[in-house]
Design an enzyme around this catalytic site. Structure first.
Site, PDB file in Angstrom:
ATOM      1  N   GLY A 126       0.778  -1.241   0.000  1.00 61.12           N
ATOM      2  CA  GLY A 126       0.000   0.000   0.000  1.00 61.12           C
ATOM      3  C   GLY A 126       0.804   1.283   0.000  1.00 61.12           C
ATOM      4  O   GLY A 126       0.235   2.355   0.224  1.00 61.12           O
TER       5      GLY A 126
ATOM      6  N   SER B 106       1.506   8.085   2.170  1.00 64.60           N
ATOM      7  CA  SER B 106       0.763   6.845   2.430  1.00 64.60           C
ATOM      8  C   SER B 106       0.911   6.419   3.889  1.00 64.60           C
ATOM      9  O   SER B 106       2.009   6.444   4.454  1.00 64.60           O
ATOM     10  CB  SER B 106       1.294   5.700   1.550  1.00 64.60           C
ATOM     11  OG  SER B 106       1.079   5.972   0.196  1.00 64.60           O
TER      12      SER B 106
ATOM     13  N   ASP C 214      -0.510  -6.188  -7.955  1.00 64.38           N
ATOM     14  CA  ASP C 214      -1.938  -5.856  -7.981  1.00 64.38           C
ATOM     15  C   ASP C 214      -2.602  -6.896  -7.079  1.00 64.38           C
ATOM     16  O   ASP C 214      -2.585  -8.097  -7.398  1.00 64.38           O
ATOM     17  CB  ASP C 214      -2.441  -5.964  -9.429  1.00 64.38           C
ATOM     18  CG  ASP C 214      -3.939  -5.721  -9.538  1.00 64.38           C
ATOM     19  OD1 ASP C 214      -4.638  -5.723  -8.499  1.00 64.38           O
ATOM     20  OD2 ASP C 214      -4.410  -5.552 -10.678  1.00 64.38           O
TER      21      ASP C 214
ATOM     22  N   TYR D 274     -19.024   7.852   1.494  1.00 62.36           N
ATOM     23  CA  TYR D 274     -18.063   6.758   1.654  1.00 62.36           C
ATOM     24  C   TYR D 274     -18.625   5.494   0.986  1.00 62.36           C
ATOM     25  O   TYR D 274     -17.883   4.633   0.525  1.00 62.36           O
ATOM     26  CB  TYR D 274     -17.741   6.552   3.136  1.00 62.36           C
ATOM     27  CG  TYR D 274     -16.421   5.856   3.383  1.00 62.36           C
ATOM     28  CD1 TYR D 274     -15.225   6.410   2.932  1.00 62.36           C
ATOM     29  CD2 TYR D 274     -16.363   4.638   4.050  1.00 62.36           C
ATOM     30  CE1 TYR D 274     -14.021   5.767   3.146  1.00 62.36           C
ATOM     31  CE2 TYR D 274     -15.159   3.992   4.272  1.00 62.36           C
ATOM     32  CZ  TYR D 274     -13.995   4.564   3.822  1.00 62.36           C
ATOM     33  OH  TYR D 274     -12.802   3.926   4.045  1.00 62.36           O
TER      34      TYR D 274
ATOM     35  N   LYS E 236     -15.285  -1.921   3.874  1.00 61.96           N
ATOM     36  CA  LYS E 236     -14.563  -1.867   5.164  1.00 61.96           C
ATOM     37  C   LYS E 236     -15.283  -2.710   6.222  1.00 61.96           C
ATOM     38  O   LYS E 236     -14.641  -3.296   7.084  1.00 61.96           O
ATOM     39  CB  LYS E 236     -14.417  -0.427   5.649  1.00 61.96           C
ATOM     40  CG  LYS E 236     -13.475   0.441   4.806  1.00 61.96           C
ATOM     41  CD  LYS E 236     -12.054  -0.057   4.812  1.00 61.96           C
ATOM     42  CE  LYS E 236     -11.092   0.991   4.259  1.00 61.96           C
ATOM     43  NZ  LYS E 236      -9.756   0.423   3.960  1.00 61.96           N
TER      44      LYS E 236
ATOM     45  N   LYS F  13      -5.044  13.275   5.127  1.00 58.71           N
ATOM     46  CA  LYS F  13      -4.929  13.655   3.719  1.00 58.71           C
ATOM     47  C   LYS F  13      -3.873  12.790   3.007  1.00 58.71           C
ATOM     48  O   LYS F  13      -2.680  12.935   3.246  1.00 58.71           O
ATOM     49  CB  LYS F  13      -4.560  15.142   3.621  1.00 58.71           C
ATOM     50  CG  LYS F  13      -4.777  15.733   2.275  1.00 58.71           C
ATOM     51  CD  LYS F  13      -4.811  17.258   2.366  1.00 58.71           C
ATOM     52  CE  LYS F  13      -5.011  17.882   1.019  1.00 58.71           C
ATOM     53  NZ  LYS F  13      -3.832  17.851   0.158  1.00 58.71           N
ATOM     54  N   THR F  14      -4.353  11.869   2.194  1.00 62.03           N
ATOM     55  CA  THR F  14      -3.469  11.007   1.402  1.00 62.03           C
ATOM     56  C   THR F  14      -4.044  10.931  -0.013  1.00 62.03           C
ATOM     57  O   THR F  14      -5.112  11.483  -0.272  1.00 62.03           O
ATOM     58  CB  THR F  14      -3.444   9.569   1.966  1.00 62.03           C
ATOM     59  OG1 THR F  14      -4.782   9.048   1.902  1.00 62.03           O
ATOM     60  CG2 THR F  14      -2.947   9.510   3.397  1.00 62.03           C
ATOM     61  N   LEU F  15      -3.356  10.168  -0.872  1.00 67.91           N
ATOM     62  CA  LEU F  15      -3.831  10.004  -2.254  1.00 67.91           C
ATOM     63  C   LEU F  15      -5.234   9.378  -2.277  1.00 67.91           C
ATOM     64  O   LEU F  15      -6.141   9.878  -2.941  1.00 67.91           O
ATOM     65  CB  LEU F  15      -2.839   9.099  -2.999  1.00 67.91           C
ATOM     66  CG  LEU F  15      -2.978   9.010  -4.504  1.00 67.91           C
ATOM     67  CD1 LEU F  15      -2.753  10.368  -5.147  1.00 67.91           C
ATOM     68  CD2 LEU F  15      -1.981   7.990  -5.060  1.00 67.91           C
TER      69      LEU F  15
HETATM   70  P1  NAD Z   1      -2.847   5.721  -0.268  1.00 68.97           P
HETATM   71  O1  NAD Z   1      -3.458   6.157  -1.541  1.00 68.97           O
HETATM   72  O2  NAD Z   1      -1.495   6.200   0.036  1.00 68.97           O
HETATM   73  O3  NAD Z   1      -2.861   4.136  -0.145  1.00 68.97           O
HETATM   74  C1  NAD Z   1      -3.808   3.316  -0.796  1.00 68.97           C
HETATM   75  C2  NAD Z   1      -2.995   2.265  -1.496  1.00 68.97           C
HETATM   76  O4  NAD Z   1      -3.819   1.271  -2.106  1.00 68.97           O
HETATM   77  C3  NAD Z   1      -2.111   2.859  -2.584  1.00 68.97           C
HETATM   78  O5  NAD Z   1      -0.769   2.511  -2.346  1.00 68.97           O
HETATM   79  C4  NAD Z   1      -2.637   2.179  -3.846  1.00 68.97           C
HETATM   80  O6  NAD Z   1      -1.627   1.990  -4.808  1.00 68.97           O
HETATM   81  C5  NAD Z   1      -3.119   0.866  -3.252  1.00 68.97           C
HETATM   82  N1  NAD Z   1      -3.951   0.094  -4.168  1.00 68.97           N
HETATM   83  C6  NAD Z   1      -5.133   0.461  -4.755  1.00 68.97           C
HETATM   84  N2  NAD Z   1      -5.546  -0.537  -5.570  1.00 68.97           N
HETATM   85  C7  NAD Z   1      -4.631  -1.540  -5.486  1.00 68.97           C
HETATM   86  C8  NAD Z   1      -4.484  -2.811  -6.086  1.00 68.97           C
HETATM   87  N3  NAD Z   1      -5.383  -3.297  -6.971  1.00 68.97           N
HETATM   88  N4  NAD Z   1      -3.390  -3.553  -5.779  1.00 68.97           N
HETATM   89  C9  NAD Z   1      -2.469  -3.102  -4.910  1.00 68.97           C
HETATM   90  N5  NAD Z   1      -2.553  -1.907  -4.299  1.00 68.97           N
HETATM   91  C10 NAD Z   1      -3.617  -1.136  -4.600  1.00 68.97           C
HETATM   92  O7  NAD Z   1      -3.874   6.182   0.876  1.00 68.97           O
HETATM   93  P2  NAD Z   1      -3.962   5.813   2.435  1.00 68.97           P
HETATM   94  O8  NAD Z   1      -4.909   6.794   2.980  1.00 68.97           O
HETATM   95  O9  NAD Z   1      -2.602   5.693   3.017  1.00 68.97           O
HETATM   96  O10 NAD Z   1      -4.699   4.408   2.415  1.00 68.97           O
HETATM   97  C11 NAD Z   1      -4.174   3.247   3.063  1.00 68.97           C
HETATM   98  C12 NAD Z   1      -5.299   2.506   3.756  1.00 68.97           C
HETATM   99  O11 NAD Z   1      -5.745   3.298   4.869  1.00 68.97           O
HETATM  100  C13 NAD Z   1      -6.531   2.253   2.907  1.00 68.97           C
HETATM  101  O12 NAD Z   1      -7.059   0.973   3.221  1.00 68.97           O
HETATM  102  C14 NAD Z   1      -7.502   3.323   3.376  1.00 68.97           C
HETATM  103  O13 NAD Z   1      -8.853   2.966   3.154  1.00 68.97           O
HETATM  104  C15 NAD Z   1      -7.144   3.332   4.833  1.00 68.97           C
HETATM  105  N6  NAD Z   1      -7.626   4.510   5.575  1.00 68.97           N
HETATM  106  C16 NAD Z   1      -7.316   5.764   5.162  1.00 68.97           C
HETATM  107  C17 NAD Z   1      -7.774   6.863   5.857  1.00 68.97           C
HETATM  108  C18 NAD Z   1      -7.471   8.258   5.383  1.00 68.97           C
HETATM  109  O14 NAD Z   1      -8.193   9.183   5.783  1.00 68.97           O
HETATM  110  N7  NAD Z   1      -6.439   8.472   4.604  1.00 68.97           N
HETATM  111  C19 NAD Z   1      -8.557   6.680   7.007  1.00 68.97           C
HETATM  112  C20 NAD Z   1      -8.845   5.381   7.437  1.00 68.97           C
HETATM  113  C21 NAD Z   1      -8.372   4.289   6.705  1.00 68.97           C
END
Ligand code: NAD
Length: 262
Positions: free
Chosen positions: A14, A20, A65, A157, A164, A194-196
């Site tokens: 991830g 991230s 993937d 969401y 989730k 704040k992330t991608l």
């Molecule tokens: P992020 O965009 O940095 O990370 C999401 C990752 O998922 C990316 O690295 C992306 O390449 C990967 N991904 C998507 N499709 C994929 C696939 N088919 N195969 C492999 N990888 C794949 O954003 P983040 O916020 O760091 O997200 C990480 C986790 O944290 C996620 O599960 C997200 O739902 C969870 N989360 C995020 C927040 C938030 O507010 N940012 C809050 C709670 C939970």
């Protein structure tokens, strides 16, 4: 600083960029003495992720993937080779839903969009567990990242909240089945950061602002705070904890209504 993960071998999924949450966890795990292999999604991210992996001396950094069984097989084979057959922890930090399925009303979610979100965001944890467990010869820990939208309705969401919820149920079923082998499975429910991925959620900025106003700590959390909790859950300090979802959200989830004016 006590190195909580000294001598442990981990695999982190991830990492997309320096924002991230998975990257913050990889970095913190490395700081705590772990050897950490990194996996990322697709060639497009290679330019960003390879230099990050180098910063933590990752023994391998390979694309995967998570909806592709062959990719997952290759990733776990790389971990087995780099770590002489012993893996101690896996971090699952991946999620995806089509933008239309977040923008539109939930009742309009397509079958394909629902299946995609469930596959990438929920089933992938089980797909990883299948491959990780045989390598966790001395016990181990799986950790995923989830969000409050699994428990309560968070506008926009949508399908991601449903995915989730499945992911959190998966944590419990995996924990029950892998517990006898000494493998723990937990989740962290992070507050908005704040992330991608977050920037793909329509209205995320508003969500972030509201969270900071509602949370008992009157602020949001950052990646480092989630990473510190992750290190704890991956470490032997948490050896008695499995099947748990720990909220790292400045307390936002305990509130039943917004606070009255301060
Ligand atoms: P992020 O965009 O940095 O990370 C999401 C990752 O998922 C990316 O690295 C992306 O390449 C990967 N991904 C998507 N499709 C994929 C696939 N088919 N195969 C492999 N990888 C794949 O954003 P983040 O916020 O760091 O997200 C990480 C986790 O944290 C996620 O599960 C997200 O739902 C969870 N989360 C995020 C927040 C938030 O507010 N940012 C809050 C709670 C939970």
């Amino acid at each position: 600083m006590t190195a909580l993960l000294a001598g442990k071998n981990g695999l982190v999924f991830g990492v997309a960029n320096h924002r991230s949450i998975a990257w913050a966890i990889a970095e913190a795990a490395h700081r705590h003495g772990a050897r950490v292999g990194v996996s990322y999604f697709g060639e497009r991210l290679e330019r960003r992720v390879v230099p990050l992996a180098a910063q933590i001396d990752a023994p391998f950094c390979i694309p995967c993937d998570v909806s592709d069984d062959a990719d997952l097989d290759a990733c776990f084979a790389a971990a087995a080779e780099a770590f002489d057959g012993r893996l101690d922890f896996v971090v699952h930090g991946v999620a995806f839903a089509q933008r239309d399925d977040l923008l539109n009303r939930f009742n309009l979610t397509s079958r394909a969009g629902h299946a995609l979100a469930m596959d990438v965001s929920a089933y992938s944890l089980t797909a990883m567990a299948r491959r990780a467990a045989p390598l966790m010869t001395e016990g181990g820990a799986l950790l995923t990242l989830t969000y409050y939208g699994a428990e309560k309705v968070i506008p926009r969401y949508n399908v991601m909240g449903v995915a989730k919820a499945a992911l959190e149920a998966g944590v419990r079923y995996l924990a029950a089945d892998l517990g006898p082998d000494g493998v723990r499975v937990n989740g962290i429910s992070a507050g908005p950061i704040k992330t991608l991925a977050a920037s793909g959620i329509p209205g995320f900025r508003k969500m972030l602002g509201q969270a900071g106003e509602i949370a008992p700590l009157r602020r949001t959390v950052d990646q480092a705070e989630v990473a510190d909790a992750a290190v704890f859950l991956l470490s032997d300090m948490a050896r008695g904890i499995t099947g748990e979802v720990l909220h790292v959200d400045a307390g936002q989830n305990i509130m039943g209504a917004p606070p009255l004016a301060d």
